[in-house]
Design a protein around this motif. Structure first.
Motif, short mmCIF file in Angstrom:
data_model
loop_
_atom_site.label_atom_id
_atom_site.label_comp_id
_atom_site.label_asym_id
_atom_site.label_seq_id
_atom_site.Cartn_x
_atom_site.Cartn_y
_atom_site.Cartn_z
N TYR A 1 65.08 43.30 60.02
CA TYR A 1 64.69 43.14 58.61
C TYR A 1 64.69 41.66 58.23
O TYR A 1 63.71 41.14 57.69
N GLN A 2 65.79 40.97 58.53
CA GLN A 2 65.88 39.57 58.14
C GLN A 2 64.92 38.70 58.94
O GLN A 2 64.32 37.76 58.40
N LYS A 3 64.74 39.00 60.22
CA LYS A 3 63.79 38.21 61.02
C LYS A 3 62.37 38.37 60.50
O LYS A 3 61.58 37.42 60.55
N THR A 4 62.04 39.56 60.01
CA THR A 4 60.71 39.79 59.45
C THR A 4 60.48 38.88 58.25
O THR A 4 59.38 38.33 58.07
N ILE A 5 61.51 38.70 57.44
CA ILE A 5 61.40 37.82 56.27
C ILE A 5 61.34 36.36 56.71
O ILE A 5 60.49 35.59 56.27
N LEU A 6 62.24 35.97 57.62
CA LEU A 6 62.28 34.58 58.08
C LEU A 6 60.99 34.16 58.77
O LEU A 6 60.61 32.98 58.76
N ASN A 7 60.28 35.12 59.35
CA ASN A 7 59.05 34.81 60.06
C ASN A 7 57.97 34.28 59.13
O ASN A 7 56.98 33.70 59.58
N ASN A 8 58.16 34.47 57.81
CA ASN A 8 57.18 33.98 56.84
C ASN A 8 57.41 32.52 56.45
O ASN A 8 56.60 31.94 55.72
N LEU A 9 58.53 31.93 56.90
CA LEU A 9 58.75 30.52 56.61
C LEU A 9 57.75 29.68 57.40
O LEU A 9 57.43 30.00 58.54
N PRO A 10 57.27 28.59 56.83
CA PRO A 10 56.17 27.83 57.45
C PRO A 10 56.55 27.14 58.74
O PRO A 10 55.68 26.89 59.58
N ASP A 11 57.83 26.78 58.93
CA ASP A 11 58.23 26.10 60.16
C ASP A 11 59.69 26.40 60.45
O ASP A 11 60.34 27.16 59.73
N ARG A 12 60.19 25.80 61.53
CA ARG A 12 61.58 26.05 61.95
C ARG A 12 62.47 24.88 61.51
O ARG A 12 63.28 24.39 62.28
N ARG A 13 62.34 24.48 60.24
CA ARG A 13 63.17 23.40 59.73
C ARG A 13 64.55 23.92 59.36
O ARG A 13 64.76 25.12 59.21
N ILE A 14 65.51 23.03 59.14
CA ILE A 14 66.91 23.36 58.96
C ILE A 14 67.15 24.33 57.80
O ILE A 14 66.48 24.27 56.77
N VAL A 15 68.13 25.22 57.99
CA VAL A 15 68.50 26.22 56.99
C VAL A 15 69.96 26.01 56.59
O VAL A 15 70.83 25.87 57.45
N GLY A 16 70.23 26.00 55.29
CA GLY A 16 71.59 25.92 54.78
C GLY A 16 72.17 27.32 54.64
O GLY A 16 71.52 28.21 54.08
N PHE A 17 73.41 27.51 55.11
CA PHE A 17 73.97 28.86 55.20
C PHE A 17 75.44 28.82 54.79
O PHE A 17 76.24 28.11 55.38
N ARG A 18 75.78 29.56 53.75
CA ARG A 18 77.18 29.66 53.31
C ARG A 18 77.49 31.12 52.99
O ARG A 18 77.33 31.57 51.86
N ILE A 19 77.87 31.87 54.03
CA ILE A 19 78.22 33.29 53.89
C ILE A 19 79.60 33.50 54.51
O ILE A 19 79.88 33.00 55.59
#
Length: 262
Positions: A77-95
């Motif tokens: 599910y999440q990869k399907t959403i992430l696949n719509n990002l235009p490139d593989r630039r850095i992601v900020g993550f605080r979970i």
């Protein structure tokens, strides 16, 4: 990507004096260790492999049990959403690591090759320093952190100028909070994606927001399911679907439904 510079060993020891020595790992020592092969021995796909928290709002303390199969669908599910990002630039993550979104988010980003900026704290000075320096293209965190960071977006918008995608659950977030981040972005196409779901079934329905769409957003319109992974409908007490606008029971279908409670 560039990483924050490591301090000296003396500085490291001084700033982590409250941690016992057998819990410390000094990065240069770790990198010097000889590589070794470890055989992969996975559990059966439908056997409990992962236990995570749930909200507990029913008044009964409990945990959620997932298998590789159920967590795998949630990762898809999440990869399907992430696949719509235009490139593989850095992601900020605080979970929080105890949250089921941590497993989904980390594994999805790693599998898809995204550089990751993982924050261990939500404190303002840390967010401003690291996000300001590395300018993540996407940010995912808990809704209460977005509420807390909204003042940063309003008062120091350069911190989120290059962030064009925000990802969170719906709790506590209103239109004004989302608008603060979208206005900080230097792109009119920035998106704040709200995901509705539960630990029992994972992410269920999604609703994207832009600066323009927030002007007409209806809070009763919760969004849509995602392909054949999730579905939602409103039904009567017997399970019969109801027409739009009628009150009823929320029924969900998810391929990522948990196996059981503990």
């Amino acid at each position: 990507m560039a990483f924050p510079e490591l301090g000296t060993e003396t500085t490291y020891a001084e700033t982590h004096a409250n941690i016992s020595d057998n819990h410390k790992v000094y990065i240069p020592d770790l990198l010097a260790v000889e590589k070794a092969s470890v055989e992969h021995t996975p559990l059966p796909e439908d056997q409990i492999a992962y236990i995570t928290h749930t909200s507990g709002t029913t008044g009964i303390p409990k945990l959620i049990c997932h298998s590789a199969n159920t967590m795998g669908w949630r990762t898809k599910y999440q990869k399907t959403i992430l696949n719509n990002l235009p490139d593989r630039r850095i992601v900020g993550f605080r979970i929080s690591p105890v949250h089921s979104r941590y497993n989904i988010g980390m594994s999805s980003l790693m599998l898809m090759g995204f550089p990751l900026l993982a924050l261990s704290t939500h404190k303002r000075e840390t967010v401003e320093r690291l996000f300001g320096k590395y300018q993540p293209q996407a940010v995912e965190t808990h809704p209460n952190h977005f509420v807390q960071w909204a003042d940063i977006a309003r008062e120091n918008p350069s911190v989120f100028a290059k962030t064009h995608y925000y990802h969170s659950t719906f709790d506590a977030i209103n239109n004004a909070t989302m608008l603060a981040f979208l206005e900080a972005a230097d792109s009119d196409e920035a998106i704040f994606l709200q995901i509705y779901g539960q630990s029992e079934c994972g992410p269920m329905i999604l609703k994207p927001h832009t600066k323009e769409s927030l002007q007409y957003s209806d809070a009763r319109d919760m969004g849509v399911g995602l392909g054949d992974l999730t579905k939602a409908r409103i039904a009567d007490a017997e399970g019969n679907p109801l027409q739009v606008g009628q009150n009823g029971h929320i029924q969900l279908f998810s391929r990522g439904r948990a196996i059981t409670y503990y």
